[in-house]
Write a protein that holds these residues in place. Structure first.
Motif, PDB file in Angstrom:
ATOM      1  N   SER A  15     -25.650 -10.624  22.632  1.00 61.11           N
ATOM      2  CA  SER A  15     -26.025 -12.032  22.444  1.00 61.11           C
ATOM      3  C   SER A  15     -24.828 -12.884  22.040  1.00 61.11           C
ATOM      4  O   SER A  15     -24.765 -14.070  22.349  1.00 61.11           O
ATOM      5  CB  SER A  15     -27.151 -12.145  21.417  1.00 61.11           C
ATOM      6  OG  SER A  15     -26.729 -11.656  20.162  1.00 61.11           O
ATOM      7  N   GLU A  18     -23.231 -14.959  24.853  1.00 62.00           N
ATOM      8  CA  GLU A  18     -23.931 -16.044  25.539  1.00 62.00           C
ATOM      9  C   GLU A  18     -23.124 -17.332  25.582  1.00 62.00           C
ATOM     10  O   GLU A  18     -22.994 -17.966  26.634  1.00 62.00           O
ATOM     11  CB  GLU A  18     -25.267 -16.329  24.844  1.00 62.00           C
ATOM     12  CG  GLU A  18     -26.373 -15.442  25.325  1.00 62.00           C
ATOM     13  CD  GLU A  18     -27.722 -15.889  24.796  1.00 62.00           C
ATOM     14  OE1 GLU A  18     -27.873 -17.054  24.376  1.00 62.00           O
ATOM     15  OE2 GLU A  18     -28.626 -15.053  24.797  1.00 62.00           O
ATOM     16  N   GLU A  48     -30.147 -19.362  29.651  1.00 62.96           N
ATOM     17  CA  GLU A  48     -31.478 -18.773  29.828  1.00 62.96           C
ATOM     18  C   GLU A  48     -31.402 -17.469  30.621  1.00 62.96           C
ATOM     19  O   GLU A  48     -32.040 -16.478  30.267  1.00 62.96           O
ATOM     20  CB  GLU A  48     -32.412 -19.748  30.546  1.00 62.96           C
ATOM     21  CG  GLU A  48     -32.716 -21.036  29.807  1.00 62.96           C
ATOM     22  CD  GLU A  48     -33.415 -20.821  28.476  1.00 62.96           C
ATOM     23  OE1 GLU A  48     -33.955 -19.727  28.233  1.00 62.96           O
ATOM     24  OE2 GLU A  48     -33.427 -21.774  27.664  1.00 62.96           O
TER      25      GLU A  48
ATOM     26  N   GLU B  19     -24.259 -24.496  17.801  1.00 61.23           N
ATOM     27  CA  GLU B  19     -24.994 -24.064  18.989  1.00 61.23           C
ATOM     28  C   GLU B  19     -25.990 -22.972  18.603  1.00 61.23           C
ATOM     29  O   GLU B  19     -25.606 -21.940  18.053  1.00 61.23           O
ATOM     30  CB  GLU B  19     -24.022 -23.530  20.065  1.00 61.23           C
ATOM     31  CG  GLU B  19     -22.962 -24.550  20.461  1.00 61.23           C
ATOM     32  CD  GLU B  19     -22.291 -24.252  21.788  1.00 61.23           C
ATOM     33  OE1 GLU B  19     -22.646 -23.245  22.436  1.00 61.23           O
ATOM     34  OE2 GLU B  19     -21.407 -25.040  22.174  1.00 61.23           O
ATOM     35  N   ASP B  21     -28.630 -20.151  19.692  1.00 58.76           N
ATOM     36  CA  ASP B  21     -29.093 -19.300  20.801  1.00 58.76           C
ATOM     37  C   ASP B  21     -29.505 -17.933  20.265  1.00 58.76           C
ATOM     38  O   ASP B  21     -29.660 -17.732  19.053  1.00 58.76           O
ATOM     39  CB  ASP B  21     -28.047 -19.212  21.922  1.00 58.76           C
ATOM     40  CG  ASP B  21     -26.760 -18.503  21.496  1.00 58.76           C
ATOM     41  OD1 ASP B  21     -26.758 -17.805  20.461  1.00 58.76           O
ATOM     42  OD2 ASP B  21     -25.751 -18.646  22.215  1.00 58.76           O
ATOM     43  N   GLU B  22     -29.666 -16.978  21.173  1.00 51.55           N
ATOM     44  CA  GLU B  22     -30.128 -15.639  20.816  1.00 51.55           C
ATOM     45  C   GLU B  22     -29.245 -14.968  19.745  1.00 51.55           C
ATOM     46  O   GLU B  22     -29.720 -14.189  18.930  1.00 51.55           O
ATOM     47  CB  GLU B  22     -30.150 -14.792  22.103  1.00 51.55           C
ATOM     48  CG  GLU B  22     -30.608 -13.364  21.968  1.00 51.55           C
ATOM     49  CD  GLU B  22     -32.041 -13.236  21.506  1.00 51.55           C
ATOM     50  OE1 GLU B  22     -32.831 -14.183  21.716  1.00 51.55           O
ATOM     51  OE2 GLU B  22     -32.373 -12.188  20.923  1.00 51.55           O
ATOM     52  N   SER B  23     -27.956 -15.322  19.731  1.00 50.79           N
ATOM     53  CA  SER B  23     -27.019 -14.637  18.834  1.00 50.79           C
ATOM     54  C   SER B  23     -27.211 -15.018  17.363  1.00 50.79           C
ATOM     55  O   SER B  23     -26.789 -14.284  16.478  1.00 50.79           O
ATOM     56  CB  SER B  23     -25.577 -14.926  19.254  1.00 50.79           C
ATOM     57  OG  SER B  23     -25.260 -16.282  19.031  1.00 50.79           O
ATOM     58  N   ARG B  29     -34.026 -18.832  11.684  1.00 48.73           N
ATOM     59  CA  ARG B  29     -35.429 -18.523  11.403  1.00 48.73           C
ATOM     60  C   ARG B  29     -35.621 -18.192   9.913  1.00 48.73           C
ATOM     61  O   ARG B  29     -36.532 -18.689   9.257  1.00 48.73           O
ATOM     62  CB  ARG B  29     -35.861 -17.340  12.269  1.00 48.73           C
ATOM     63  CG  ARG B  29     -37.293 -16.897  12.059  1.00 48.73           C
ATOM     64  CD  ARG B  29     -37.597 -15.661  12.892  1.00 48.73           C
ATOM     65  NE  ARG B  29     -37.694 -15.972  14.302  1.00 48.73           N
ATOM     66  CZ  ARG B  29     -37.054 -15.344  15.264  1.00 48.73           C
ATOM     67  NH1 ARG B  29     -36.245 -14.347  14.982  1.00 48.73           N
ATOM     68  NH2 ARG B  29     -37.211 -15.695  16.521  1.00 48.73           N
ATOM     69  N   ILE B  53     -29.143 -26.096  22.378  1.00 52.72           N
ATOM     70  CA  ILE B  53     -30.331 -25.281  22.070  1.00 52.72           C
ATOM     71  C   ILE B  53     -30.882 -24.766  23.397  1.00 52.72           C
ATOM     72  O   ILE B  53     -30.706 -25.410  24.435  1.00 52.72           O
ATOM     73  CB  ILE B  53     -31.383 -26.126  21.305  1.00 52.72           C
ATOM     74  CG1 ILE B  53     -32.499 -25.233  20.740  1.00 52.72           C
ATOM     75  CG2 ILE B  53     -31.984 -27.215  22.195  1.00 52.72           C
ATOM     76  CD1 ILE B  53     -33.389 -25.938  19.728  1.00 52.72           C
ATOM     77  N   ASP B  54     -31.517 -23.605  23.403  1.00 49.15           N
ATOM     78  CA  ASP B  54     -32.191 -23.144  24.624  1.00 49.15           C
ATOM     79  C   ASP B  54     -33.613 -22.706  24.271  1.00 49.15           C
ATOM     80  O   ASP B  54     -34.101 -22.981  23.171  1.00 49.15           O
ATOM     81  CB  ASP B  54     -31.378 -22.063  25.353  1.00 49.15           C
ATOM     82  CG  ASP B  54     -31.177 -20.804  24.510  1.00 49.15           C
ATOM     83  OD1 ASP B  54     -31.850 -20.655  23.482  1.00 49.15           O
ATOM     84  OD2 ASP B  54     -30.337 -19.977  24.905  1.00 49.15           O
ATOM     85  N   THR B  56     -34.886 -20.022  23.417  1.00 49.61           N
ATOM     86  CA  THR B  56     -35.004 -19.161  22.239  1.00 49.61           C
ATOM     87  C   THR B  56     -35.217 -20.023  20.982  1.00 49.61           C
ATOM     88  O   THR B  56     -36.085 -19.737  20.155  1.00 49.61           O
ATOM     89  CB  THR B  56     -33.715 -18.311  22.076  1.00 49.61           C
ATOM     90  OG1 THR B  56     -33.511 -17.574  23.276  1.00 49.61           O
ATOM     91  CG2 THR B  56     -33.818 -17.362  20.910  1.00 49.61           C
TER      92      THR B  56
END
Lengths: 145, 101
Positions: A15, A18, A48, B19, B21-23, B29, B53-54, B56
């Motif tokens: 991740s 990304e 995505e 930024e 994202d998933e990382s 959260r 943002i995406d 996720t």
């Protein structure tokens, strides 16, 4: 439409990669002088596709690769994001807006919808056990000189 | 990405910068959930320093928006920029979450 430039890269499906991948693809198309909105759309769609590989494709994503190819034409950028992972069993279902196989992970199920919305063409092919290929094309609106 | 929160007079403000994202979603959260655990009466998501943002990030926010709604706590979003505004709009979130000015 003639091909201007081509790029291929592969990175581990971590991740942390990304941001690198979406920035690299966006930087690659800067030579066409796109608007900021086009750059942001490309970053979003690429992010995505790469997220999907990281989250869904491999049992051990950090030991496997995501493959990125981009082709630059005079009027557009074509992007391919590929993996050699588990594949998608039911592609039609996976591409439904809001569908997610991981609702417990608070996934929005909007990945494919975003790829579709933020690019001009989306084509997904997948084979169980062999992997998934996402092809996208974005027409480039040029920024004012 | 950096995230921090302020709590004052029942009002929780979550600042997400950089930024998302998933990382780094788990960090955002966790900070958000610590804030909710303080039982705020209003939540503001301050995003003027958020550049990306995406889906996720959208999934994380929708889930908290729903939880807050069920607790009767209003949530507002502030400072959406070009990319984040478009992602919020395309995901339909703009029609359910109120914008604070």
């Amino acid at each position: 439409m003639s091909l201007i430039n081509q790029m291929k890269m592969s990175v581990l499906a971590k991740s942390g990669n990304e941001a690198f991948v979406r920035s690299a693809v966006a930087a690659f198309c800067v030579q066409l002088n796109p608007t900021l909105e086009v750059i942001n759309d490309i970053k979003t769609a690429v992010s995505e596709a790469v997220t999907n590989v990281i989250v869904h494709a491999y049992e051990e994503p950090e030991k496997n690769f995501v493959y990125i190819e981009a082709e630059l034409f005079e009027d557009s950028l074509s992007i391919i994001i590929k993996d050699t992972g588990c594949g998608i069993k039911n592609l039609e279902e996976a591409m439904q807006p809001m569908f997610t196989s991981k609702p417990e992970k608070e996934r929005s199920g909007m990945g494919f919808t975003f790829m579709q919305t933020f690019t001009d063409e989306l084509e997904v092919s997948s084979e169980t056990g062999a992997g998934t290929t996402v092809k996208m094309r974005k027409y480039i609106k040029k920024a004012e000189e | 990405m950096t995230v921090h929160r302020e709590f004052w007079g029942g009002r929780l403000v979550i600042y997400i910068c950089g930024e998302l994202d998933e990382s780094n979603i788990d960090i955002a959260r966790e900070e958000f959930d610590k804030g909710i655990a303080d039982n705020p009466n209003t939540v503001v998501l301050e995003m003027s320093e958020l550049k990306f943002i995406d889906s996720t990030g959208i999934g994380m926010i929708i889930s908290r928006y729903k939880r807050l709604k069920s607790m009767g706590v209003p949530m507002y979003v502030k400072g959406l920029k070009a990319q984040t505004e478009k992602v919020f709009r395309m995901s339909g979130l703009l029609s359910i979450i109120k914008i604070a000015h």
